[in-house]
Design a protein around this motif. Structure first.
Motif, PDB file in Angstrom:
ATOM      1  N   GLU A  39       0.816  -1.211   0.000  1.00  0.00           N
ATOM      2  CA  GLU A  39       0.000   0.000   0.000  1.00  0.00           C
ATOM      3  C   GLU A  39       0.855   1.270   0.000  1.00  0.00           C
ATOM      4  O   GLU A  39       1.956   1.305   0.544  1.00  0.00           O
ATOM      5  CB  GLU A  39      -0.925   0.006   1.227  1.00  0.00           C
ATOM      6  CG  GLU A  39      -1.934  -1.130   1.230  1.00  0.00           C
ATOM      7  CD  GLU A  39      -2.869  -1.072   2.421  1.00  0.00           C
ATOM      8  OE1 GLU A  39      -3.250   0.047   2.814  1.00  0.00           O
ATOM      9  OE2 GLU A  39      -3.229  -2.134   2.957  1.00  0.00           O
ATOM     10  N   THR A  40       0.311   2.307  -0.613  1.00  0.00           N
ATOM     11  CA  THR A  40       0.958   3.621  -0.610  1.00  0.00           C
ATOM     12  C   THR A  40       0.580   4.373   0.662  1.00  0.00           C
ATOM     13  O   THR A  40      -0.567   4.334   1.099  1.00  0.00           O
ATOM     14  CB  THR A  40       0.505   4.443  -1.835  1.00  0.00           C
ATOM     15  OG1 THR A  40       0.930   3.764  -3.027  1.00  0.00           O
ATOM     16  CG2 THR A  40       1.108   5.840  -1.818  1.00  0.00           C
ATOM     17  N   GLU A  42      -0.011   7.915   2.349  1.00  0.00           N
ATOM     18  CA  GLU A  42      -0.369   9.244   1.876  1.00  0.00           C
ATOM     19  C   GLU A  42      -0.568  10.214   3.036  1.00  0.00           C
ATOM     20  O   GLU A  42      -1.002   9.816   4.117  1.00  0.00           O
ATOM     21  CB  GLU A  42      -1.654   9.175   1.042  1.00  0.00           C
ATOM     22  CG  GLU A  42      -1.529   8.298  -0.196  1.00  0.00           C
ATOM     23  CD  GLU A  42      -2.816   8.209  -0.986  1.00  0.00           C
ATOM     24  OE1 GLU A  42      -3.865   8.653  -0.472  1.00  0.00           O
ATOM     25  OE2 GLU A  42      -2.773   7.695  -2.110  1.00  0.00           O
ATOM     26  N   LYS A 176       5.850   3.745   0.320  1.00  0.00           N
ATOM     27  CA  LYS A 176       5.096   2.504   0.469  1.00  0.00           C
ATOM     28  C   LYS A 176       5.219   1.988   1.901  1.00  0.00           C
ATOM     29  O   LYS A 176       6.193   2.283   2.600  1.00  0.00           O
ATOM     30  CB  LYS A 176       5.642   1.444  -0.494  1.00  0.00           C
ATOM     31  CG  LYS A 176       5.564   1.830  -1.968  1.00  0.00           C
ATOM     32  CD  LYS A 176       4.145   1.799  -2.485  1.00  0.00           C
ATOM     33  CE  LYS A 176       4.077   2.007  -3.982  1.00  0.00           C
ATOM     34  NZ  LYS A 176       2.712   1.925  -4.518  1.00  0.00           N
ATOM     35  N   SER A 215      -3.096   4.953   4.526  1.00  0.00           N
ATOM     36  CA  SER A 215      -2.561   4.074   3.485  1.00  0.00           C
ATOM     37  C   SER A 215      -3.695   3.772   2.523  1.00  0.00           C
ATOM     38  O   SER A 215      -4.852   4.121   2.777  1.00  0.00           O
ATOM     39  CB  SER A 215      -2.001   2.784   4.096  1.00  0.00           C
ATOM     40  OG  SER A 215      -3.007   2.091   4.815  1.00  0.00           O
ATOM     41  N   THR A 216      -3.381   3.128   1.407  1.00  0.00           N
ATOM     42  CA  THR A 216      -4.365   2.915   0.343  1.00  0.00           C
ATOM     43  C   THR A 216      -5.681   2.348   0.867  1.00  0.00           C
ATOM     44  O   THR A 216      -6.763   2.815   0.513  1.00  0.00           O
ATOM     45  CB  THR A 216      -3.787   1.972  -0.730  1.00  0.00           C
ATOM     46  OG1 THR A 216      -2.536   2.493  -1.173  1.00  0.00           O
ATOM     47  CG2 THR A 216      -4.733   1.861  -1.918  1.00  0.00           C
TER      48      THR A 216
END
Length: 231
Positions: A39-40, A42, A176, A215-216
Motif C-alpha cells: 500500500e501507498t 499518503e 510505500k 494508506s491505500t
C-alpha cells in the motif's frame, strides 16, 4: 451482510479525534494493512488558505529523500542536444511537434512533463490538454528549464509536486508501507517542511490546521501538529 475482518473491526473502532505521533501512526497502518499488495502511504494537510485567491495558492516541488516507491513516467519537449540529454537521463518520451500531436491524440500517460524554454510555443498549444491534468510545464516548478537532464533525474529520483486543492487540502504520497520507518519519517518531514515553507503571503490565522496520514486501504489517522515544523 458480510462479516468484518479483525482489521476492519479495529479500524472501525478507532478514536477519530485521537492525535498520533508519526511513528505510532505508521505502526497502526502496518498492523491493519492488507497483505495482498504494497500500500501507498499518503499525507493530507488541511491548510488555512483559500486557493481561489492568487495570494493564497500553495504549490511547489520537493525531493523525498527516500523516493516514492513509484516509477515516474516523464515526457520531455526538446530538440537536438537537449533531446539527447533528456533521453540519456532516462526520459520515457522525448519529442517536439510529434510529441505534441501524440498528446493531442490522447496519449497522456505521464506523471511529469518537462520542456526547454524554446519549446514553450509548441507546448502552449496543449494548455487545454495538459492544464486540467496538472501536467503543464511551469518555470516556477522547474519543469521549464534548459537543464532537462537534471529535471528528468529529479523526477525519477523522488521529486513530487504538491498543490493545494479547492478546499484548502494538499494530498501527496510519501512512499510505500514496505519502506523502513526512518525512510517514511524522512519523507514525511521533507514534505511537511516544504509545505510550511511555502506558506503564501495571503494566508491569515492558523496555517496548518490538520494533518492526516493514511494508506491505500487503511484508516485516516490524525497526526499531532507538534510533528510538523512551524505548524
Amino acid at each position: 451482510m458480510a462479516k468484518l475482518s479483525k482489521k476492519q473491526k479495529a479500524a472501525a473502532e478507532l478514536d477519530g479525534e485521537k492525535l498520533y505521533g508519526i511513528e505510532e501512526a505508521l505502526k497502526m497502518l502496518r498492523d491493519m494493512a492488507s497483505k495482498k499488495f504494497d500500500e501507498t502511504v499518503e499525507v493530507a494537510m488541511n491548510l488555512g488558505v483559500d486557493p481561489r485567491h492568487a495570494d493564497q495558492m500553495v504549490r511547489g516541488m520537493v525531493s523525498l529523500p527516500a523516493g516514492t516507491g513509484k516509477e515516474m513516467k516523464v515526457a520531455v519537449f526538446a530538440k537536438g542536444d537537449k533531446a539527447d540529454e533528456a533521453l540519456a537521463a532516462g526520459a520515457d518520451k522525448v519529442g517536439a511537434e510529434d510529441l505534441m500531436e501524440d498528446m493531442q491524440a490522447g496519449n497522456l500517460n505521464y506523471d511529469r512533463v518537462i520542456a526547454t524554454p524554446d519549446m514553450m510555443g509548441v507546448v502552449g498549444r496543449l494548455g487545454k490538454v495538459l492544464g486540467p491534468k496538472g501536467l503543464m510545464p511551469n518555470p516556477k516548478l522547474g519543469t521549464v528549464t534548459p537543464n532537462v537532464a537534471q529535471a528528468v533525474k529529479d523526477a525519477k529520483g523522488g521529486q513530487v509536486e504538491f498543490r493545494v486543492e479547492k478546499m484548502g487540502i494538499i494530498h501527496s504520497g510519501i512512499g510505500k508501507l514496505s519502506f523502513k520507518d526512518a525512510d517514511l519519517k524522512a519523507n514525511f518531514k521533507a514534505l511537511t517542511d516544504a509545505i510550511v515553507k511555502a506558506k503564501p503571503s495571503g494566508a491569515k490565522g492558523k496555517y496548518v490546521r490538520k494533518v492526516t496520514v493514511t494508506s491505500t486501504m487503511g484508516p485516516g489517522l490524525k497526526v499531532d501538529l507538534a510533528e510538523v515544523e512551524g505548524a
